[in-house]
Design an enzyme around this catalytic site. Structure first.
Site, PDB file in Angstrom:
ATOM      1  N   GLU A  50       0.827  -1.210   0.000  1.00 21.30           N
ATOM      2  CA  GLU A  50       0.000   0.000   0.000  1.00 21.30           C
ATOM      3  C   GLU A  50       0.862   1.261   0.000  1.00 21.30           C
ATOM      4  OE1 GLU A  50      -3.232   0.368  -0.443  1.00 21.30           O
ATOM      5  OE2 GLU A  50      -3.498  -1.802  -0.571  1.00 21.30           O
ATOM      6  N   ASN A  54       1.003   3.834  -3.109  1.00 24.45           N
ATOM      7  CA  ASN A  54       0.648   5.243  -2.924  1.00 24.45           C
ATOM      8  C   ASN A  54       1.727   6.155  -3.492  1.00 24.45           C
ATOM      9  OD1 ASN A  54      -1.810   4.824  -1.728  1.00 24.45           O
ATOM     10  ND2 ASN A  54      -1.191   5.490   0.303  1.00 24.45           N
ATOM     11  N   ARG A 103      -9.156   4.262  -7.930  1.00 28.83           N
ATOM     12  CA  ARG A 103      -8.468   4.112  -6.649  1.00 28.83           C
ATOM     13  C   ARG A 103      -9.498   4.020  -5.527  1.00 28.83           C
ATOM     14  NH1 ARG A 103      -4.143   2.332  -8.568  1.00 28.83           N
ATOM     15  NH2 ARG A 103      -3.660   2.075  -6.383  1.00 28.83           N
TER      16      ARG A 103
END
Length: 144
Positions: A50, A54, A103
């Site tokens: 993650e 990002n 997203r």
């Protein structure tokens, strides 16, 4: 005097989506020396995935950039030098995203749920640093 960690690793890679898997595996391989459970390893891999995703999607939306992953014992630091965030607290809210409809806006929420501590520092135009900590339970070997 600052105490040196027992062991550490620093990886630097481009913000290509193919490097997310590399970062996951590298973090898991480093953490494996501490004898984590499979669940703990899975948590670490998910949180790293993650954080790196990002950085790839949000820090460098239209260009390649540098991402560094530092791993000291069980402190993982994901750093980029991309566009940064104006409001970190807003970005940490579930479902908030600047990445478009595809997203989910759950990255920080997922990182926080899989790690024991999460800290995010960011400055517009200067990049973002995500620091995650995970405690690995001490296990006593089974007697034979």
């Amino acid at each position: 005097m600052k105490r040196r960690p027992e062991n550490y690793v620093t990886l630097e890679f481009l913000s290509r989506s193919s490097n997310e898997g590399f970062a996951r595996l590298a973090a898991a391989a480093f953490a494996a020396q501490l004898d984590p459970t499979l669940d703990e390893l899975g948590d670490i891999k998910t949180a790293v995935s993650e954080a790196v995703t990002n950085a790839i999607v949000h820090a460098y939306p239209n260009q390649l950039g540098k991402i560094v992953m530092e791993n000291q014992t069980l402190e993982l630091v994901i750093r980029d030098w991309g566009c940064g965030m104006e409001d970190v607290e807003q970005a940490r809210q579930p479902l908030f995203t600047t990445g478009g409809e595809e997203r989910s806006g759950m990255g920080f929420t997922i990182m926080e749920s899989f790690m024991n501590q999460l800290a995010v520092k960011s400055a517009p135009g200067k990049g973002t640093t995500v620091t995650m900590r995970k405690r690995i339970a001490s296990r006593v070997p089974a007697k034979r």
